[in-house]
Design an enzyme around this catalytic site. Structure first.
Site, PDB file in Angstrom:
ATOM      1  N   LYS A  53     -35.332  -0.057  53.162  1.00  0.00           N
ATOM      2  CA  LYS A  53     -34.770   0.067  51.732  1.00  0.00           C
ATOM      3  C   LYS A  53     -36.152   0.803  50.809  1.00  0.00           C
ATOM      4  CE  LYS A  53     -33.378  -3.978  51.083  1.00  0.00           C
ATOM      5  NZ  LYS A  53     -33.533  -4.703  52.462  1.00  0.00           N
ATOM      6  N   THR A  54     -37.218   0.175  50.887  1.00  0.00           N
ATOM      7  CA  THR A  54     -38.128   1.068  50.099  1.00  0.00           C
ATOM      8  C   THR A  54     -38.732   2.229  50.647  1.00  0.00           C
ATOM      9  OG1 THR A  54     -39.249  -1.260  49.372  1.00  0.00           O
ATOM     10  CG2 THR A  54     -40.708   0.325  49.190  1.00  0.00           C
ATOM     11  N   ASP A  98     -36.912  -3.526  43.078  1.00  0.00           N
ATOM     12  CA  ASP A  98     -36.508  -4.559  44.262  1.00  0.00           C
ATOM     13  C   ASP A  98     -35.922  -5.775  43.940  1.00  0.00           C
ATOM     14  OD1 ASP A  98     -36.691  -5.039  47.107  1.00  0.00           O
ATOM     15  OD2 ASP A  98     -38.604  -5.284  47.129  1.00  0.00           O
ATOM     16  N   THR A 147     -31.211  -8.130  48.740  1.00  0.00           N
ATOM     17  CA  THR A 147     -30.747  -8.781  50.003  1.00  0.00           C
ATOM     18  C   THR A 147     -29.675  -9.587  49.467  1.00  0.00           C
ATOM     19  OG1 THR A 147     -32.368 -10.760  49.275  1.00  0.00           O
ATOM     20  CG2 THR A 147     -33.213  -9.027  50.833  1.00  0.00           C
ATOM     21  N   ARG A 206     -39.898  -3.769  60.129  1.00  0.00           N
ATOM     22  CA  ARG A 206     -41.447  -4.487  59.543  1.00  0.00           C
ATOM     23  C   ARG A 206     -42.086  -5.492  60.563  1.00  0.00           C
ATOM     24  NH1 ARG A 206     -40.241  -7.224  54.136  1.00  0.00           N
ATOM     25  NH2 ARG A 206     -39.808  -5.118  53.443  1.00  0.00           N
TER      26      ARG A 206
END
Length: 324
Positions: A53-54, A98, A147, A206
């Site tokens: 997402k980032t 975020d 989330t 990640r």
């Protein structure tokens, strides 16, 4: 190893692997905004952590040719915090918040006007009177990431014109990511290695990147310039990077279900008590992955191992030191 984390991140939409439906639609929205010479509509990204997402927010800023401001909801404690951030934005800039569902109510209410009219409405109250102040902010795009999209207030959620759900990656996508990132290391992998690393990455880029970093550290420690399939499995065993993407807690859950409760339906609270673990940790960290991987089932009476879970249990007890 590259020193800057950004070197692991793709810089353009064409370089971004996975989330194909999101990328396809984003190309349309970005092209249209640039053609109309206007800001991109506000976007909401939601889904599990570690799926990009980032990274995608930074790519959008790159594609739009503008600046990206990244903040966490936890850092915006007061009204003055969000006003300060909004005041720094230039026309066309992108603000990425975020875990946006964690915003406090008063901060969220400031965003309503900023998102809709590019104005900030503030009311000051004193003993004598109440004063309303309106401040203009530069036209900007807000990207909210969370989330837990269901925790957003309806007024905030409705102000996002574009909403994207991020899904877990498949093994082939992760294998390609592993291959691309491995090029940044002074290390050569056999072709057979990439898919095996992907299989142990819990469907999450990640985690895959973290695995690659650990393997690179192992290669330095062992003075390896090349890693074949045999050496990779030795590295997995040494680093405790388990098969199927399991972690130590997952393995304990499987063992408890089979050995202590003879694979009878068992509540998550009972499992947590046996492991001396917080039940919320199991619910948030372990259970979603184990269910998605078809290792355990949720039933009305409790959690139970699937046939696949029972097979994995047999491998756990047959092999030394976990699943390697």
């Amino acid at each position: 190893m590259p020193k800057q984390e950004n070197l692991f991140r793709p810089q353009t939409l064409n370089d971004f692997l996975g989330q194909k439906e999101i990328i396809k639609r984003l190309k349309i929205f970005i092209y249209s905004a640039k053609k109309r010479k206007t800001v991109l509509d506000h976007l909401l990204f939601y889904g599990p952590p570690g799926l990009g997402k980032t990274t995608l927010a930074q790519i959008i800023a790159n594609e739009m040719g503008t600046n990206l401001f990244v903040v966490t909801a936890a850092s915006l404690e007061k009204i003055v915090d969000i006003i300060s951030i909004l005041g720094q934005l230039n026309a066309g800039d992108i603000l990425f918040i975020d875990e946006i569902h964690r915003l406090k109510k008063e901060v969220t209410e400031i965003l309503y006007g900023a998102m809709e009219d590019f104005k900030v409405y503030v009311t000051y109250k004193s003993e004598e009177n109440t004063k309303a102040i309106t401040m203009n902010v530069s036209p900007f795009s807000l990207i909210g990431a969370t989330t837990n999209a269901g925790y957003l207030t309806a007024p905030l959620r409705d102000r996002f014109a574009i909403t994207f759900k991020f899904n877990y990656y498949n093994e082939n996508e992760l294998s390609l990511i592993a291959k691309n990132i491995a090029k940044l290391f002074n290390l050569t992998f056999d072709e057979t290695c990439y898919l095996e690393i992907a299989k142990r990455s819990r469907f999450t880029p990640r985690i895959l990147i973290n695995h690659l970093k650990k393997i690179y550290d192992y290669a330095i420690y062992k003075n390896l310039k090349e890693i074949n399939y045999f050496q990779l499995n030795k590295a997995f065993k040494y680093l405790k990077i388990y098969r199927y993407g399991l972690n130590d807690e997952d393995i304990l859950i499987i063992k408890v279900l089979y050995e202590r409760f003879l694979n009878q339906p068992t509540s998550l609270e009972t499992i947590a008590s046996c492991l001396n673990e917080n039940v919320n940790n199991l619910k948030i960290i372990n259970e979603p992955f184990l269910v998605m991987s078809s290792i355990i089932d949720r039933t009305k009476r409790g959690r139970i191992l699937t046939k696949k879970g029972q097979e994995i249990y047999q491998k756990i007890i047959e092999e030394d030191n976990g699943l390697n």
